[in-house]
Design an enzyme around this catalytic site. Sequence first.
Site, mmCIF file in Angstrom:
data_model
loop_
_atom_site.group_PDB
_atom_site.id
_atom_site.type_symbol
_atom_site.label_atom_id
_atom_site.label_comp_id
_atom_site.label_asym_id
_atom_site.label_seq_id
_atom_site.Cartn_x
_atom_site.Cartn_y
_atom_site.Cartn_z
ATOM 1 N N ARG A 46 0.960 -1.189 -0.109
ATOM 2 C CA ARG A 46 -0.133 0.100 -0.100
ATOM 3 C C ARG A 46 0.772 1.361 0.034
ATOM 4 O O ARG A 46 0.647 2.184 -0.901
ATOM 5 C CB ARG A 46 -1.030 -0.008 1.470
ATOM 6 C CG ARG A 46 -1.773 1.189 1.264
ATOM 7 C CD ARG A 46 -2.769 0.982 2.281
ATOM 8 N NE ARG A 46 -3.000 0.138 3.208
ATOM 9 C CZ ARG A 46 -2.521 0.207 4.617
ATOM 10 N NH1 ARG A 46 -1.508 1.204 4.765
ATOM 11 N NH2 ARG A 46 -2.526 -0.856 5.102
ATOM 12 N N TYR A 98 -16.505 17.089 -14.705
ATOM 13 C CA TYR A 98 -17.182 15.860 -14.625
ATOM 14 C C TYR A 98 -18.011 15.810 -13.370
ATOM 15 O O TYR A 98 -17.791 16.474 -12.244
ATOM 16 C CB TYR A 98 -15.809 14.745 -14.473
ATOM 17 C CG TYR A 98 -16.519 13.262 -14.074
ATOM 18 C CD1 TYR A 98 -17.458 12.855 -14.829
ATOM 19 C CD2 TYR A 98 -16.105 12.794 -12.863
ATOM 20 C CE1 TYR A 98 -17.945 11.362 -14.514
ATOM 21 C CE2 TYR A 98 -16.177 11.613 -12.679
ATOM 22 C CZ TYR A 98 -17.490 10.905 -13.265
ATOM 23 O OH TYR A 98 -17.794 9.744 -12.935
ATOM 24 N N ASP A 166 -7.104 19.548 -13.736
ATOM 25 C CA ASP A 166 -7.390 18.036 -14.433
ATOM 26 C C ASP A 166 -7.315 18.340 -15.686
ATOM 27 O O ASP A 166 -7.763 18.934 -16.534
ATOM 28 C CB ASP A 166 -8.974 17.920 -13.849
ATOM 29 C CG ASP A 166 -9.503 16.673 -14.369
ATOM 30 O OD1 ASP A 166 -8.815 15.833 -15.309
ATOM 31 O OD2 ASP A 166 -10.603 16.032 -13.747
ATOM 32 N N LYS A 191 -8.710 7.187 -18.632
ATOM 33 C CA LYS A 191 -9.119 7.889 -19.973
ATOM 34 C C LYS A 191 -7.961 7.546 -20.932
ATOM 35 O O LYS A 191 -7.256 6.434 -21.085
ATOM 36 C CB LYS A 191 -9.572 9.356 -19.826
ATOM 37 C CG LYS A 191 -10.474 9.290 -18.555
ATOM 38 C CD LYS A 191 -11.421 8.585 -18.648
ATOM 39 C CE LYS A 191 -12.606 8.968 -17.507
ATOM 40 N NZ LYS A 191 -13.401 7.870 -17.183
HETATM 41 O O1 P1T Z 1 -13.465 7.793 -13.247
HETATM 42 P P1 P1T Z 1 -12.324 8.124 -12.457
HETATM 43 O O2 P1T Z 1 -11.323 7.340 -13.014
HETATM 44 O O3 P1T Z 1 -12.408 8.153 -11.061
HETATM 45 O O4 P1T Z 1 -12.025 9.549 -13.033
HETATM 46 C C1 P1T Z 1 -12.921 10.721 -12.609
HETATM 47 C C2 P1T Z 1 -12.821 11.796 -13.720
HETATM 48 C C3 P1T Z 1 -12.125 12.773 -13.406
HETATM 49 N N1 P1T Z 1 -11.913 13.817 -14.142
HETATM 50 C C4 P1T Z 1 -12.469 14.024 -15.601
HETATM 51 C C5 P1T Z 1 -12.391 15.067 -16.447
HETATM 52 C C6 P1T Z 1 -13.214 12.898 -15.758
HETATM 53 O O5 P1T Z 1 -13.752 13.004 -17.183
HETATM 54 C C7 P1T Z 1 -13.336 11.532 -14.858
HETATM 55 C C8 P1T Z 1 -14.405 10.631 -15.267
HETATM 56 N N2 P1T Z 1 -15.222 10.756 -16.272
HETATM 57 C C9 P1T Z 1 -16.073 9.863 -16.740
HETATM 58 C C10 P1T Z 1 -16.276 8.422 -16.324
HETATM 59 C C11 P1T Z 1 -16.836 10.320 -18.029
HETATM 60 O O6 P1T Z 1 -17.512 9.535 -18.824
HETATM 61 O O7 P1T Z 1 -16.959 11.607 -18.003
#
Ligand code: P1T
Length: 373
Positions: A46, A98, A166, A191
């Site tokens: 961890r 998001y 972000d 992504k």
């Molecule tokens: O899903 P996760 O890995 O926890 O990421 C969150 C997140 C953070 N910032 C941005 C700009 C994002 O687009 C996302 C996650 N977004 C999607 C799942 C979506 O379909 O927009």
Amino acid sequence: MRFETKAIHAGQAPDPNSGDVMPPIHLSTTFAQEEPGKHKGYDYSRGGNPTRKNLEEALAALENAKYAHAFSSGLAATSAIAGLLKPGDHLLCIDDTYGGTFRLFERVLRPYGLDFSYVDMSDASKLKLQKNTKMIWLETPTNPLLKIADIAAIAGRKEKALLVVDNTFASPYLQNPLDLGADIVMHSTTKYLNGHSDVIGGCAMLNDEKIHEHLTFYQLAVGGVPSPFDCWLANRSLKTLAVRMKAHCENGQAVAGFLSEHKKVSKVYYPGLPDHPGHEIAKRQMRGFSGMLSFEVKGDFRKFLKALKILTLAESLGGIESLINHPAIMTHASLPSAERARRGISDSLLRLSVGIENIQDLIEDLDQALAKA
Ligand code: P1T
């Protein structure tokens, strides 16, 4: 080293024991100690793991950062970064993010005494900080309206607040916020960075020693860390980030051009189109416009979605396959409908993550489905 070379070699030296050219997966949760407290740099997975370290070194190199921290999701990275704030502190957030980021801020962190407000940041000169503003949170381009904020201009007005960007929609191939004055850059590695829609992950990159210590502690003490297998997959994917992003940009631009001239489409949001309000800033701070765009269909969008054959209706983005999403019902359903309306997310807005399939196949698929809208 330049981007493409770093993506393949940073943090990837052949294994000193075995000579593996590609880093192996270290699945062990614990590491042998010669004497209590005397070990080879790892004690419990961890807190640190060699496969995670390979990934973190590569991630740091791609954002020109001293440090990178990998998390089990983008939201785990966001909450670890927000952990720098104390009750009574204020976070000033761009007004298009998001939906899950908004939900984390409002429903998890606000009850702990943090304050949040959401403002349009497309004009940096209008940015107003409160006395207790300790963090500014940017997404650029934003999800789902593809708004652009001028990172360098906002960095110039951040006073003592930390500027977090972000960078998920751009990827480090197209934009490096730390070079433009940001303090922390975060990604949902789910992504573009992983790029194959088979890992949930997140990361934060930065140069400040104190923030590095905070995030190291957060990984250990809170524990939202990725598995070695997920680290290995994400690390493997980074090696092709440059070629994938080139193809996403090319296809994104072509699809945006096609949609903007289509009689069944009333509006296209894509920073690579010259009439996009953030086009000039995007041209300055990005090296391409990515593969994300949103648009409004004239007619019945449900019939359009049903008729698609190659594009898949699904949440998420940034994978090699094209995905289409309905923000109001899917990714941004956690925003109250009044908040969605205030932001300009209509009930007929569609978001497209343009993949790297053959462009002609994508355009033909969109065209035949639009005919049925
Ligand atoms: O899903 P996760 O890995 O926890 O990421 C969150 C997140 C953070 N910032 C941005 C700009 C994002 O687009 C996302 C996650 N977004 C999607 C799942 C979506 O379909 O927009």
